[in-house]
Design an enzyme around this catalytic site. Structure first.
Site, PDB file in Angstrom:
ATOM      1  N   GLU A   6       0.756  -1.175  -0.031  1.00 36.44           N
ATOM      2  CA  GLU A   6      -0.040  -0.011  -0.034  1.00 36.44           C
ATOM      3  C   GLU A   6       0.977   1.314  -0.011  1.00 36.44           C
ATOM      4  O   GLU A   6       0.403   2.173  -0.461  1.00 36.44           O
ATOM      5  CB  GLU A   6      -0.887  -0.115   0.959  1.00 36.44           C
ATOM      6  CG  GLU A   6      -1.828  -1.145   0.858  1.00 36.44           C
ATOM      7  CD  GLU A   6      -3.152  -1.268   1.936  1.00 36.44           C
ATOM      8  OE1 GLU A   6      -3.312  -0.061   2.440  1.00 36.44           O
ATOM      9  OE2 GLU A   6      -3.714  -1.904   2.149  1.00 36.44           O
ATOM     10  N   HIS A  32       5.134 -10.037  16.497  1.00 34.78           N
ATOM     11  CA  HIS A  32       5.815 -11.452  16.957  1.00 34.78           C
ATOM     12  C   HIS A  32       7.219 -11.610  16.277  1.00 34.78           C
ATOM     13  O   HIS A  32       8.013 -12.205  17.005  1.00 34.78           O
ATOM     14  CB  HIS A  32       4.934 -12.671  16.639  1.00 34.78           C
ATOM     15  CG  HIS A  32       5.320 -13.859  17.328  1.00 34.78           C
ATOM     16  ND1 HIS A  32       6.106 -14.886  16.431  1.00 34.78           N
ATOM     17  CD2 HIS A  32       5.488 -14.444  18.567  1.00 34.78           C
ATOM     18  CE1 HIS A  32       6.463 -15.798  17.388  1.00 34.78           C
ATOM     19  NE2 HIS A  32       6.165 -15.556  18.505  1.00 34.78           N
ATOM     20  N   LYS A  45      11.786 -12.701  25.313  1.00 42.41           N
ATOM     21  CA  LYS A  45      11.804 -11.840  24.234  1.00 42.41           C
ATOM     22  C   LYS A  45      12.117 -10.515  24.805  1.00 42.41           C
ATOM     23  O   LYS A  45      12.261  -9.575  23.872  1.00 42.41           O
ATOM     24  CB  LYS A  45      10.484 -11.824  23.663  1.00 42.41           C
ATOM     25  CG  LYS A  45      10.163 -13.170  22.922  1.00 42.41           C
ATOM     26  CD  LYS A  45       9.013 -13.344  22.367  1.00 42.41           C
ATOM     27  CE  LYS A  45       8.195 -14.820  21.794  1.00 42.41           C
ATOM     28  NZ  LYS A  45       7.060 -14.777  21.508  1.00 42.41           N
TER      29      LYS A  45
END
Length: 387
Positions: A144, A296, A337
């Protein structure tokens, strides 16, 4: 029966309900709730005070927004003011020949709707001045941007009826409108580039999603494009689900021109590349806008270094369904993480409301510093390439 009046006093068993008359907070919990007082500001609003100082003391999501400002500024300071050891430089030199060692690598992840909307211009600004070092997004977040260089999108309404829009060949993304004709323009632009890339592949070139995006950023050659600036500033852009959108459709259409074949995109090579960037970076920070695969993928790469040093999340997702989009930062800590000692921040908000305000209090204030670092990195790279 006469009511008990206890001599005008409360019954003794109510003492615990009424509680003590002493007002006491532990020192670490004693910050008073104070909002911005417009009656004292005169005709001019002090937006720095409103957004930074008073947001912290207002409470609710405003306080989390104030903490997000602080944490983004912390990661900017780590990047611009941090130092590198010889060991850091040697370790980062293995990332790629074009990588310039930096004290803190800033990851930016976002969902495709943020490119559909006017937030695209803010993301482009961050790439233009190389304020971020690694981008992760979805297929729509790639295509886009290029389509907008070919024709503008329009603002519509969330309640426009789908049947009527379909009959007009208009597609609705929230309250942002894009026509079938936009995708026709995109096909006309993209297919010849894919033809050339297929020829180069037959001559021995290999392609990955990040290499494809880099090439398209070069080909679009348009200053409004996020990925033009990512190409110019050598910012790697990863899109692990790049076929999940119009680019995937075009690759499908492209196979009909070439006996069922199109370019091959090596996902494993990109996986190695983004994980190596995280693993070999001295420190890492991330601004995670929205959820899904882009969020993620960024967090997963940073698990290779046992977690981010700085993390700011902005999304509206909730954690009760167990999906990653709504996972709170502390869940990321459990997976390695985010580092154990890091104070991550999550702002529960729709990004288009918050991002302009956040950038105005963080990246914008350090633009000149970023320009100096970007220009210095270019000079360093030219000198290194000359040897």
């Amino acid at each position: 029966m006469a009511a008990d009046n206890f001599d005008g006093k409360l019954p003794p068993e109510f003492d615990e309900l009424v509680g003590t008359k002493n007002v006491f907070f532990p020192e670490e919990l004693s910050k008073p709730v104070i909002g911005y007082d417009f009656s004292k500001c005169g005709p001019a609003v002090d937006f720095d005070a409103l957004l930074s100082k008073y947001s912290l003391s207002t409470g609710l999501q405003s306080t989390l927004f104030g903490r997000a400002i602080e944490e983004v500024n912390n990661m900017i300071d780590a990047k611009l003011c941090g130092t590198l050891t010889r060991e850091d430089i040697e370790k980062q030199s293995a990332i790629s020949n074009s990588w310039t060692p930096i004290p803190c690598t800033i990851f930016l992840s976002y969902t495709s709707n943020l490119i559909s909307a006017g937030t695209r211009e803010i993301i482009r600004y961050l790439a233009q001045y190389k304020m971020v070092d690694c981008i992760v997004t979805t297929a729509g977040g790639i295509e886009e941007d290029f389509i907008k260089c070919l024709a503008p999108f329009a603002v519509g309404d969330f309640e426009l009826p789908g049947k009527e829009l379909f009959e007009m060949h208009v597609n609705r993304n929230g309250n942002v409108l894009v026509t079938d004709g936009h995708y026709g323009l995109f096909e006309d632009w993209l297919i010849p580039i894919l033809d050339q890339m297929l020829l180069e592949q037959k001559a021995g070139e290999t392609w990955t999603p990040s290499k494809l995006i880099h090439r398209l950023g070069k080909e679009i050659n348009h200053p409004d494009s996020v990925y033009y600036w990512a190409y110019k500033n050598d910012i790697p852009v990863f899109s692990p689900a790049i076929t999940d959108g119009a680019i995937g459709d075009m690759l499908f259409f492209h196979t009909f021109k070439h006996d069922g074949k199109s370019i091959c995109l090596d996902l494993v090579e990109d996986m190695r590349r983004i994980c190596t960037i995280a693993w070999r970076s001295s420190k890492t920070g991330a601004l995670l806008l929205g959820g899904g695969v882009s969020k993620h993928h960024t967090l997963n790469a940073n698990a290779m270094r046992l977690g981010l040093d700085h993390a700011v999340f902005i999304n509206t997702a909730q954690e009760f369904d167990g999906c990653d989009s709504g996972a709170k930062p502390d869940e990321g800590v459990s997976w390695g993480k985010i580092k154990l000692e890091v104070p991550p921040v999550k702002v529960f908000s729709e990004v288009s409301l918050v991002l302009p305000l956040l950038v105005s209090q963080t990246f914008l204030k350090r633009q000149k510093d970023f320009e100096k670092r970007r220009d210095s990195a270019i000079i360093t790279r030219v000198l290194l390439d000359s040897f």
